[in-house]
Scaffold this motif. Sequence first.
Motif, PDB file in Angstrom:
ATOM      1  N   ASP A 171      38.384  45.683  37.043  1.00  0.00           N
ATOM      2  CA  ASP A 171      39.796  45.507  37.377  1.00  0.00           C
ATOM      3  C   ASP A 171      40.652  46.602  36.753  1.00  0.00           C
ATOM      4  N   GLY A 172      40.008  47.535  36.052  1.00  0.00           N
ATOM      5  CA  GLY A 172      40.759  48.581  35.379  1.00  0.00           C
ATOM      6  C   GLY A 172      41.526  48.068  34.179  1.00  0.00           C
ATOM      7  N   LEU A 173      41.039  47.009  33.584  1.00  0.00           N
ATOM      8  CA  LEU A 173      41.747  46.361  32.487  1.00  0.00           C
ATOM      9  C   LEU A 173      40.878  46.377  31.233  1.00  0.00           C
ATOM     10  N   PRO A 174      41.241  47.192  30.242  1.00  0.00           N
ATOM     11  CA  PRO A 174      40.480  47.170  28.987  1.00  0.00           C
ATOM     12  C   PRO A 174      40.533  45.784  28.336  1.00  0.00           C
ATOM     13  N   VAL A 175      39.505  45.454  27.595  1.00  0.00           N
ATOM     14  CA  VAL A 175      39.405  44.136  26.963  1.00  0.00           C
ATOM     15  C   VAL A 175      40.631  43.830  26.111  1.00  0.00           C
ATOM     16  N   GLU A 176      41.107  44.812  25.350  1.00  0.00           N
ATOM     17  CA  GLU A 176      42.255  44.569  24.475  1.00  0.00           C
ATOM     18  C   GLU A 176      43.485  44.179  25.282  1.00  0.00           C
ATOM     19  N   GLN A 177      43.684  44.821  26.424  1.00  0.00           N
ATOM     20  CA  GLN A 177      44.832  44.488  27.264  1.00  0.00           C
ATOM     21  C   GLN A 177      44.675  43.106  27.883  1.00  0.00           C
ATOM     22  N   TRP A 178      43.465  42.768  28.290  1.00  0.00           N
ATOM     23  CA  TRP A 178      43.200  41.433  28.829  1.00  0.00           C
ATOM     24  C   TRP A 178      43.501  40.371  27.774  1.00  0.00           C
ATOM     25  N   ARG A 179      43.113  40.631  26.533  1.00  0.00           N
ATOM     26  CA  ARG A 179      43.382  39.683  25.454  1.00  0.00           C
ATOM     27  C   ARG A 179      44.882  39.499  25.257  1.00  0.00           C
ATOM     28  N   VAL A 180      45.645  40.588  25.295  1.00  0.00           N
ATOM     29  CA  VAL A 180      47.104  40.497  25.156  1.00  0.00           C
ATOM     30  C   VAL A 180      47.682  39.671  26.299  1.00  0.00           C
ATOM     31  N   LEU A 181      47.295  40.010  27.520  1.00  0.00           N
ATOM     32  CA  LEU A 181      47.828  39.301  28.687  1.00  0.00           C
ATOM     33  C   LEU A 181      47.427  37.827  28.679  1.00  0.00           C
TER      34      LEU A 181
ATOM     35  N   SER B   4      54.604  41.371  32.590  1.00  0.00           N
ATOM     36  CA  SER B   4      55.272  41.683  33.864  1.00  0.00           C
ATOM     37  C   SER B   4      54.509  40.997  34.995  1.00  0.00           C
ATOM     38  N   ASP B   5      55.097  41.013  36.177  1.00  0.00           N
ATOM     39  CA  ASP B   5      54.391  40.458  37.336  1.00  0.00           C
ATOM     40  C   ASP B   5      53.080  41.214  37.574  1.00  0.00           C
ATOM     41  N   LYS B   6      53.125  42.535  37.396  1.00  0.00           N
ATOM     42  CA  LYS B   6      51.904  43.338  37.559  1.00  0.00           C
ATOM     43  C   LYS B   6      50.849  42.916  36.533  1.00  0.00           C
ATOM     44  N   GLY B   7      51.260  42.735  35.280  1.00  0.00           N
ATOM     45  CA  GLY B   7      50.339  42.308  34.234  1.00  0.00           C
ATOM     46  C   GLY B   7      49.750  40.940  34.516  1.00  0.00           C
ATOM     47  N   LYS B   8      50.603  40.031  34.980  1.00  0.00           N
ATOM     48  CA  LYS B   8      50.136  38.676  35.307  1.00  0.00           C
ATOM     49  C   LYS B   8      49.109  38.718  36.438  1.00  0.00           C
TER      50      LYS B   8
ATOM     51  N   THR C 281      51.192  48.122  18.031  1.00  0.00           N
ATOM     52  CA  THR C 281      52.299  48.896  18.591  1.00  0.00           C
ATOM     53  C   THR C 281      51.791  49.910  19.620  1.00  0.00           C
ATOM     54  N   LYS C 282      50.719  50.621  19.293  1.00  0.00           N
ATOM     55  CA  LYS C 282      50.153  51.599  20.233  1.00  0.00           C
ATOM     56  C   LYS C 282      49.665  50.917  21.506  1.00  0.00           C
ATOM     57  N   LEU C 283      49.007  49.770  21.346  1.00  0.00           N
ATOM     58  CA  LEU C 283      48.499  49.030  22.497  1.00  0.00           C
ATOM     59  C   LEU C 283      49.653  48.576  23.395  1.00  0.00           C
ATOM     60  N   ILE C 284      50.685  48.013  22.804  1.00  0.00           N
ATOM     61  CA  ILE C 284      51.826  47.546  23.595  1.00  0.00           C
ATOM     62  C   ILE C 284      52.546  48.726  24.240  1.00  0.00           C
ATOM     63  N   ASP C 285      52.673  49.835  23.523  1.00  0.00           N
ATOM     64  CA  ASP C 285      53.288  51.031  24.121  1.00  0.00           C
ATOM     65  C   ASP C 285      52.535  51.453  25.381  1.00  0.00           C
ATOM     66  N   ARG C 286      51.205  51.464  25.316  1.00  0.00           N
ATOM     67  CA  ARG C 286      50.400  51.828  26.499  1.00  0.00           C
ATOM     68  C   ARG C 286      50.641  50.832  27.636  1.00  0.00           C
ATOM     69  N   MET C 287      50.700  49.556  27.274  1.00  0.00           N
ATOM     70  CA  MET C 287      50.875  48.526  28.297  1.00  0.00           C
ATOM     71  C   MET C 287      52.275  48.593  28.914  1.00  0.00           C
ATOM     72  N   VAL C 288      53.276  48.939  28.127  1.00  0.00           N
ATOM     73  CA  VAL C 288      54.633  49.134  28.658  1.00  0.00           C
ATOM     74  C   VAL C 288      54.620  50.310  29.627  1.00  0.00           C
ATOM     75  N   ASN C 289      53.975  51.408  29.236  1.00  0.00           N
ATOM     76  CA  ASN C 289      53.891  52.591  30.103  1.00  0.00           C
ATOM     77  C   ASN C 289      53.178  52.296  31.414  1.00  0.00           C
ATOM     78  N   GLU C 290      52.247  51.348  31.382  1.00  0.00           N
ATOM     79  CA  GLU C 290      51.514  50.957  32.592  1.00  0.00           C
ATOM     80  C   GLU C 290      52.207  49.814  33.331  1.00  0.00           C
ATOM     81  N   ALA C 291      53.369  49.400  32.842  1.00  0.00           N
ATOM     82  CA  ALA C 291      54.181  48.324  33.446  1.00  0.00           C
ATOM     83  C   ALA C 291      53.452  46.981  33.468  1.00  0.00           C
ATOM     84  N   LEU C 292      52.617  46.737  32.455  1.00  0.00           N
ATOM     85  CA  LEU C 292      51.916  45.462  32.351  1.00  0.00           C
ATOM     86  C   LEU C 292      52.702  44.451  31.523  1.00  0.00           C
TER      87      LEU C 292
END
Length: 138
Positions: free
Chosen positions: A28-38, A94-98, A65-76
């Motif tokens: 899904d193009g979603l790193p594990v860390e981002q999936w955990r945040v979402l 975001s809706d995209k992240g959800k 902070t770095k992880l969230i910055d990346r996720m903000v840049n990706e509109a997640l």
Amino acid sequence: MSTQARDDSLVHVLMELNRQLVRQLSGDGLPVEQWRVLSLLHANPDGMTMRALGEGLSIAAPSMTKLIDRMVNEALVYRVPNPSDRRNVVILASDKGKALRDEADGRMGKYEERLSSEFQPDDIAKLQAMLGRLLVKP
């Protein structure tokens, strides 16, 4: 330790299962860390502070902070002022992240179904309990 013994070790099996999990999510193009945040934000739909996210995921503040910055840049995810303390922010999905989390959860559900099909429900419960005891508790 022989190669065969190493391939059958608990650590090797756990690492291989983790690799499979990462492959399922990366589809899904979603790193594990981002999936955990979402996933954590899904469980807390009113949002979470950076500190609460870091504590919930056991991630140090600079890394969070770095992880969230990346996720903000990706509109997640996005940041909004914390209504109870204007000195910090709340992170919301975001809706995209959800949508991405929902897709990943669907893949994970299928993956877990495949794994679970190999065992009886009582065996799965025992395995979950045994593996849970291996988790390092703070």
